[in-house]
Write an enzyme that holds these catalytic residues in place. Structure first.
Site, PDB file in Angstrom:
ATOM      1  N   GLU A  80       0.926  -1.379   0.045  1.00 15.53           N
ATOM      2  CA  GLU A  80      -0.078   0.028   0.044  1.00 15.53           C
ATOM      3  C   GLU A  80       0.913   1.267   0.019  1.00 15.53           C
ATOM      4  O   GLU A  80       0.537   2.434   0.303  1.00 15.53           O
ATOM      5  CB  GLU A  80      -1.016   0.092   1.252  1.00 15.53           C
ATOM      6  CG  GLU A  80      -1.817  -1.219   1.582  1.00 15.53           C
ATOM      7  CD  GLU A  80      -2.960  -1.293   0.639  1.00 15.53           C
ATOM      8  OE1 GLU A  80      -2.897  -0.972  -0.549  1.00 15.53           O
ATOM      9  OE2 GLU A  80      -3.825  -2.145   1.062  1.00 15.53           O
ATOM     10  N   TYR A 126     -14.078  14.246  21.219  1.00 18.76           N
ATOM     11  CA  TYR A 126     -12.727  13.793  20.672  1.00 18.76           C
ATOM     12  C   TYR A 126     -12.621  13.507  19.381  1.00 18.76           C
ATOM     13  O   TYR A 126     -11.694  13.543  18.745  1.00 18.76           O
ATOM     14  CB  TYR A 126     -12.252  12.697  21.638  1.00 18.76           C
ATOM     15  CG  TYR A 126     -11.193  13.001  22.440  1.00 18.76           C
ATOM     16  CD1 TYR A 126     -11.036  14.312  23.247  1.00 18.76           C
ATOM     17  CD2 TYR A 126      -9.917  12.299  22.522  1.00 18.76           C
ATOM     18  CE1 TYR A 126      -9.979  14.751  24.060  1.00 18.76           C
ATOM     19  CE2 TYR A 126      -8.901  12.684  23.200  1.00 18.76           C
ATOM     20  CZ  TYR A 126      -8.672  13.973  23.888  1.00 18.76           C
ATOM     21  OH  TYR A 126      -7.669  14.307  24.564  1.00 18.76           O
TER      22      TYR A 126
END
Ligand SMILES: O=C(O)[C@@H](O)C(=O)COP(=O)(O)O
Ligand code: ZN
Length: 219
Positions: A80, A126
Site C-alpha cells: 500500500e 474527541y
C-alpha cells in the site's frame, strides 16, 4: 540538518514505528500481518515491510524509500506504499500515516448505507477534534494502485478515510498524532456499533463550532 542528526531522527522513527506496531498488536488492533505504518524523513519515507506482523517489526528491516518510491534500504515495502504516498503528496504537513484492520472500524467499513461524506457521525468531542469527517473510499482490492487515485481526491481536505470492506487510514502531522487519531477512530466506531439500535444524540453545529474555535477541530 547534519548527517548525524538526520540519522538520529531516522533511527528514532524506526524505533517509534516498531513500538507503535507492538502497541497496536497488544491492543488487538493489528491482527495477523494486517496494517502498515509510515513516517516521513528528510530524504524519503520509512514504511513497514509487506507481510510483516506489526507486533514483531525489526527497526533495521523497515523499508526506506526515496521520494520516487525506490527502495533504498530494508525489506520490500507494504503493497500500500502508493496509498501512503497519495496522502503525503496531498498533505505536505503529514509526518506519519497508519492503516489498520482494527475490528470495529473494519466492521463499520462493511456496512451498507453509510454516509459517504462521513461514515461516523459526530458523537463525541474527541472524534470531532482528532479525526473529523471520515469519507468512505469505495472498495478496491488491497494493493490496487487505483486506490491511491481514489484517496488523492479526499486527502487534501481530510486527514482520515475509511476503505470500504477493509479499514481506516489516518494521516497525522506526527506519527504520534496519527496514532492517537486512529485509536480515537476505532473507539468511535465501537461506540457507533454499540449505539446502532439506540436513539443517539449527535453533537450539533453550534457545539462543533465551539470545538473548532477552542481546539481547531477537523469537522
Ligand atoms: O489489507 C491488506 O492486504 C493491506 O492493506 C494490509 O493491511 C497489509 O499489507 P502489507 O502492508 O503489504 O503487508
Ligand atoms: Zn489493509
Amino acid at each position: 540538518m547534519s548527517h548525524i542528526s538526520t540519522t538520529t531522527t531516522e533511527n528514532r522513527l524506526r524505533e517509534e514505528i516498531a513500538e507503535i506496531g507492538r502497541a497496536f498488536r497488544l491492543l488487538g488492533m493489528a491482527p495477523g500481518t494486517s496494517g502498515n505504518i509510515s513516517a516521513k524523513l528528510d530524504d524519503g519515507w520509512l514504511m513497514t515491510p509487506t507481510n510483516a506482523s506489526l507486533g514483531a517489526l525489526d527497526p533495521a528491516a523497515i523499508s526506506k524509500l526515496d521520494w520516487d518510491g525506490n527502495l533504498l534500504d530494508g525489506e520490500p515495502p507494504t503493497k500500500e506504499s502508493f496509498l501512503h504516498r497519495a496522502f503525503y503528496d496531498q498533505r505536505p504537513d503529514t509526518g506519519g500515516i497508519i492503516h489498520l484492520h482494527a475490528t470495529h472500524s473494519a466492521a463499520v467499513s462493511c456496512l451498507n448505507g453509510l454516509d459517504e461524506r462521513s461514515c461516523l457521525p459526530p458523537i463525541t468531542p474527541y472524534f470531532v477534534m482528532r479525526v473529523g469527517r471520515l469519507p468512505l473510499i469505495p472498495y478496491y482490492r488491497p494493493g490496487d494502485p487505483a486506490l491511491g487515485d481514489a484517496i488523492r481526491e479526499h486527502a487534501k481536505s481530510h486527514g482520515a478515510v475509511l476503505l470500504a470492506n477493509h479499514g481506516p487510514v489516518v494521516a497525522g502531522k506526527t506519527l504520534e498524532a496519527a496514532r492517537n487519531a486512529i485509536e480515537e477512530l476505532e473507539e468511535t466506531a465501537k461506540l457507533y456499533l454499540l449505539l446502532r439500535q439506540h436513539d443517539v444524540r449527535t453533537l450539533g453545529e453550534a457545539e462543533i463550532d465551539e470545538l473548532r474555535q477552542a481546539f481547531g477541530a477537523h469537522w
